[in-house]
Design a protein around this motif. Structure first.
Motif, PDB file in Angstrom:
ATOM      1  N   VAL A  28      49.197 -68.722 -61.459  1.00 14.64           N
ATOM      2  CA  VAL A  28      49.560 -69.166 -62.200  1.00 14.64           C
ATOM      3  C   VAL A  28      48.293 -68.760 -63.186  1.00 14.64           C
ATOM      4  N   GLU A  29      47.009 -68.424 -62.910  1.00 10.70           N
ATOM      5  CA  GLU A  29      45.874 -67.946 -63.952  1.00 10.70           C
ATOM      6  C   GLU A  29      46.086 -66.515 -64.500  1.00 10.70           C
ATOM      7  N   ARG A  30      47.070 -65.636 -63.969  1.00  8.90           N
ATOM      8  CA  ARG A  30      47.714 -64.307 -64.049  1.00  8.90           C
ATOM      9  C   ARG A  30      48.600 -65.050 -65.682  1.00  8.90           C
ATOM     10  N   ASP A  31      50.176 -66.023 -65.136  1.00  9.33           N
ATOM     11  CA  ASP A  31      50.998 -66.474 -66.113  1.00  9.33           C
ATOM     12  C   ASP A  31      50.654 -67.107 -67.459  1.00  9.33           C
ATOM     13  N   LEU A  32      49.225 -67.802 -67.642  1.00 11.83           N
ATOM     14  CA  LEU A  32      49.102 -69.096 -68.512  1.00 11.83           C
ATOM     15  C   LEU A  32      46.852 -68.509 -68.731  1.00 11.83           C
ATOM     16  N   GLY A  33      46.931 -67.674 -67.925  1.00  8.43           N
ATOM     17  CA  GLY A  33      45.226 -67.382 -68.899  1.00  8.43           C
ATOM     18  C   GLY A  33      44.382 -68.362 -68.815  1.00  8.43           C
ATOM     19  N   VAL A  34      44.711 -69.233 -67.451  1.00 12.29           N
ATOM     20  CA  VAL A  34      43.402 -69.664 -66.704  1.00 12.29           C
ATOM     21  C   VAL A  34      42.643 -69.510 -66.148  1.00 12.29           C
ATOM     22  N   ARG A  35      41.195 -70.150 -67.515  1.00  6.67           N
ATOM     23  CA  ARG A  35      40.018 -69.106 -65.916  1.00  6.67           C
ATOM     24  C   ARG A  35      39.639 -70.506 -65.209  1.00  6.67           C
ATOM     25  N   PRO A  36      38.956 -69.516 -64.246  1.00  7.79           N
ATOM     26  CA  PRO A  36      38.510 -70.368 -62.729  1.00  7.79           C
ATOM     27  C   PRO A  36      37.482 -71.093 -63.286  1.00  7.79           C
ATOM     28  N   ASP A  37      36.754 -71.105 -63.876  1.00  5.60           N
ATOM     29  CA  ASP A  37      35.997 -72.379 -64.388  1.00  5.60           C
ATOM     30  C   ASP A  37      37.151 -73.657 -64.930  1.00  5.60           C
ATOM     31  N   PHE A 205      30.509 -83.558 -47.780  1.00  6.75           N
ATOM     32  CA  PHE A 205      31.804 -83.111 -46.798  1.00  6.75           C
ATOM     33  C   PHE A 205      32.861 -82.552 -48.159  1.00  6.75           C
ATOM     34  N   GLY A 206      33.325 -83.889 -48.834  1.00  6.64           N
ATOM     35  CA  GLY A 206      33.815 -83.292 -49.756  1.00  6.64           C
ATOM     36  C   GLY A 206      33.127 -82.032 -50.730  1.00  6.64           C
ATOM     37  N   ALA A 207      32.593 -82.182 -51.574  1.00  5.62           N
ATOM     38  CA  ALA A 207      31.894 -81.837 -52.334  1.00  5.62           C
ATOM     39  C   ALA A 207      31.569 -79.894 -51.829  1.00  5.62           C
ATOM     40  N   GLY A 208      31.547 -79.997 -50.450  1.00  5.73           N
ATOM     41  CA  GLY A 208      31.536 -78.264 -50.064  1.00  5.73           C
ATOM     42  C   GLY A 208      33.147 -77.674 -50.061  1.00  5.73           C
ATOM     43  N   SER A 209      33.685 -78.510 -49.297  1.00  4.39           N
ATOM     44  CA  SER A 209      34.757 -78.284 -48.602  1.00  4.39           C
ATOM     45  C   SER A 209      35.707 -78.045 -49.953  1.00  4.39           C
ATOM     46  N   ALA A 210      35.672 -78.210 -51.037  1.00  4.01           N
ATOM     47  CA  ALA A 210      36.249 -77.897 -52.384  1.00  4.01           C
ATOM     48  C   ALA A 210      36.401 -76.857 -52.626  1.00  4.01           C
ATOM     49  N   VAL A 211      35.503 -76.535 -52.107  1.00  3.64           N
ATOM     50  CA  VAL A 211      36.329 -74.078 -52.907  1.00  3.64           C
ATOM     51  C   VAL A 211      36.885 -74.077 -51.559  1.00  3.64           C
ATOM     52  N   VAL A 212      37.450 -74.152 -50.748  1.00  3.15           N
ATOM     53  CA  VAL A 212      38.436 -73.922 -50.330  1.00  3.15           C
ATOM     54  C   VAL A 212      39.742 -73.840 -50.030  1.00  3.15           C
ATOM     55  N   TRP A 213      39.985 -75.461 -50.715  1.00  2.38           N
ATOM     56  CA  TRP A 213      41.130 -76.371 -51.986  1.00  2.38           C
ATOM     57  C   TRP A 213      41.589 -75.654 -52.781  1.00  2.38           C
ATOM     58  N   THR A 214      40.396 -75.613 -53.527  1.00  8.92           N
ATOM     59  CA  THR A 214      40.515 -74.414 -55.052  1.00  8.92           C
ATOM     60  C   THR A 214      40.742 -73.532 -54.940  1.00  8.92           C
ATOM     61  N   TYR A 215      39.549 -72.799 -54.532  1.00  5.40           N
ATOM     62  CA  TYR A 215      39.605 -71.388 -54.289  1.00  5.40           C
ATOM     63  C   TYR A 215      40.127 -69.935 -53.310  1.00  5.40           C
ATOM     64  N   GLY A 216      40.266 -71.183 -52.075  1.00  9.15           N
ATOM     65  CA  GLY A 216      41.040 -70.321 -51.509  1.00  9.15           C
ATOM     66  C   GLY A 216      41.349 -69.312 -51.014  1.00  9.15           C
ATOM     67  N   SER A 336      32.056 -75.860 -58.716  1.00 13.62           N
ATOM     68  CA  SER A 336      32.758 -74.211 -57.669  1.00 13.62           C
ATOM     69  C   SER A 336      33.058 -73.811 -58.566  1.00 13.62           C
ATOM     70  N   GLY A 337      33.803 -74.093 -59.619  1.00 19.15           N
ATOM     71  CA  GLY A 337      33.971 -73.154 -61.093  1.00 19.15           C
ATOM     72  C   GLY A 337      33.085 -72.335 -61.352  1.00 19.15           C
ATOM     73  N   ALA A 338      32.123 -73.475 -62.144  1.00 21.02           N
ATOM     74  CA  ALA A 338      31.330 -72.792 -63.198  1.00 21.02           C
ATOM     75  C   ALA A 338      30.320 -71.890 -62.323  1.00 21.02           C
ATOM     76  N   LEU A 339      30.137 -71.896 -60.909  1.00 24.80           N
ATOM     77  CA  LEU A 339      29.554 -70.555 -60.216  1.00 24.80           C
ATOM     78  C   LEU A 339      30.153 -69.584 -59.611  1.00 24.80           C
ATOM     79  N   VAL A 340      31.725 -69.252 -60.153  1.00 26.31           N
ATOM     80  CA  VAL A 340      32.393 -68.610 -59.641  1.00 26.31           C
ATOM     81  C   VAL A 340      32.435 -67.708 -60.733  1.00 26.31           C
ATOM     82  N   GLY A 341      32.334 -68.122 -62.204  1.00 25.07           N
ATOM     83  CA  GLY A 341      32.016 -67.263 -63.110  1.00 25.07           C
ATOM     84  C   GLY A 341      30.941 -66.317 -63.129  1.00 25.07           C
ATOM     85  N   VAL A 342      30.007 -67.095 -63.382  1.00 20.78           N
ATOM     86  CA  VAL A 342      28.675 -66.527 -62.868  1.00 20.78           C
ATOM     87  C   VAL A 342      28.268 -65.420 -62.091  1.00 20.78           C
ATOM     88  N   SER A 343      28.719 -65.989 -60.699  1.00 17.13           N
ATOM     89  CA  SER A 343      27.919 -65.103 -59.096  1.00 17.13           C
ATOM     90  C   SER A 343      29.326 -64.877 -58.427  1.00 17.13           C
TER      91      SER A 343
END
Length: 408
Positions: A28-37, A205-216, A336-343
């Motif tokens: 979806v990011e490739r076709d629609l230009g959705v940014r990671p953040d 737990f929800g905050a920490g595990s969210a990175v896998v569900w979104t960006y795994g 996670s979306g904000a951090l991916v773009g930076v780090s």
């Protein structure tokens, strides 16, 4: 037929719609230009709408469970179809947020319908069967991705049609099951005081595990993994969740807070392994399987924990804890979306692992007032532990069935 259609609705609303966002995100990011953040904010909004659906469902399921089934099927099905036809990132994001509402509505509706349709003697088993749909739904989403990607639009279209069809089937086979006015006991200030530590841990737990569900899968694709590897790793999440049934005999012998520490710790290890070694296929596959098992079993631990603390309000307690967990996911996805773009992905996954580990450590620290092991008030806790992500309904004292939604 009733139980089968119930399993199918959970599989559709959870595995094929709500949790499949991260699976199709790279394409979806490739076709629609959705940014990671921006993807992080979409995932955050979807989690928030899940919470809205869960709260609404908890409040009205006792009166109109079949209306909730129709709403759940409609939100998930129409939302997925709108995602399939989205012309740009905004329309796709709005559709994804609304589609996630279906899962929040489906769980309390199905708990009510099962309690009114199935004989009381087998209701615990029936709830476990119906709510077991999340794992198969994740696997089905992986199979769709393997067959159809990079055509993510067709995959979302099939998911949407399936959600609508199973909703209609469930409404047909559940006719006559929607009457009644059962109400779950609502938690009050004493409940909140007893649960404040558990609520905090669920949020973390929800905050920490969210990175896998979104960006795994995105992390795997970014590391150069072929599509078949990245999709198979996602499928391993569902297989790991299903494996909870194989470890149920062991986990059922643990206190809830010990089980929580073990499972949250396993998730933390899986998150850091996936973030630091996404290029190693064997490590990535194992990490995803461990994550699926740990996440699934941890949600079962939440049910067991609230049952230990207040068995009479275990259904309402479970709803509150699951809402806290998904609110944590909303915060974690946005962060996670904000951090991916930076780090980058590696650093983001390490932070997610640290936050998840922070939810595990305090659980093993004893606290005055914890109920003794084997407290007579803890009835049906083993069943709650054994079913994990989509747990069986724990029973309140005197055999009255509790009500709770499937895990997020």
């Amino acid at each position: 037929m009733f139980l089968g259609s119930g399993v199918a609705l959970i599989a559709a609303t959870y595995g094929l719609v709500r949790l499949a966002f991260g699976l199709f995100l790279p394409d979806v990011e490739r076709d629609l230009g959705v940014r990671p953040d921006a993807a992080g904010w979409v995932s955050s909004g979807a989690s928030a709408m899940y919470c809205v659906g869960a709260v609404v469902g908890f409040l009205v399921a006792a009166r109109v469970p079949r209306v909730l089934v129709a709403a759940a099927s409609g939100f998930a099905g129409v939302g997925a179809l709108a995602m399939a036809t989205a012309a740009g990132p905004w329309t796709f994001g709005i559709a994804a947020v609304l589609a996630s509402t279906g899962a929040g509505l489906a769980s309390p509706a199905l708990v009510q319908l099962v309690s009114r349709t199935v004989p009381e003697s087998v209701q615990g088993t029936a709830q476990a069967v119906v709510n077991s749909g999340t794992g198969p739904g994740l696997v089905a989403a992986g199979v769709l991705a393997l067959v159809l990607l990079p055509d993510w639009r067709t995959a979302w279209a099939w998911s949407g049609v399936f959600a609508l069809v199973v909703g209609v089937v469930l409404l047909l086979v559940s006719r006559g099951s929607g009457s009644g006015t059962d109400r779950a006991a609502a938690p009050g200030t004493a409940w909140l005081a007893a649960h404040r530590r558990v609520l905090t841990l669920a949020l973390l737990f929800g905050a920490g595990s969210a990175v896998v569900w979104t960006y795994g899968r995105s992390a795997l694709v970014d590391a150069g993994a072929p599509a078949v590897v990245s999709v198979s790793a996602w499928t391993a999440l569902g297989v790991g969740g299903a494996a909870v049934a194989l470890t149920a005999r062991w986990t059922s012998g643990l206190r809830a807070r010990v089980l929580w520490a073990v499972t949250a710790g396993a998730v933390a290890v899986a998150v850091v392994a996936l973030g630091l070694a996404p290029q190693a296929t064997a490590v990535a596959m194992l990490a995803c399987a461990v994550f699926g098992w740990g996440y699934t079993a941890a949600t079962g631990a939440l049910i067991a924990w609230t049952t230990e603390l207040d068995a009479a309000r275990s259904s309402a307690g479970t709803s509150m804890l699951f809402v806290a967990l998904v609110l944590g996911q909303a915060v974690g996805a946005a962060a996670s979306g904000a951090l991916v773009g930076v780090s980058g992905y590696a650093a983001t996954f390490v932070v997610g692992a640290v936050v998840t580990a922070a939810s595990a450590v305090p659980a093993v620290v004893g606290r005055r007032g914890d109920p003794p092991h084997g407290d007579a008030a803890v009835t049906g806790v083993d069943a709650a532990r054994s079913s994990g992500c989509t747990p069986a309904t724990p029973r309140a004292p005197h055999g009255a069935p509790s009500r709770h939604p499937a895990a997020p």
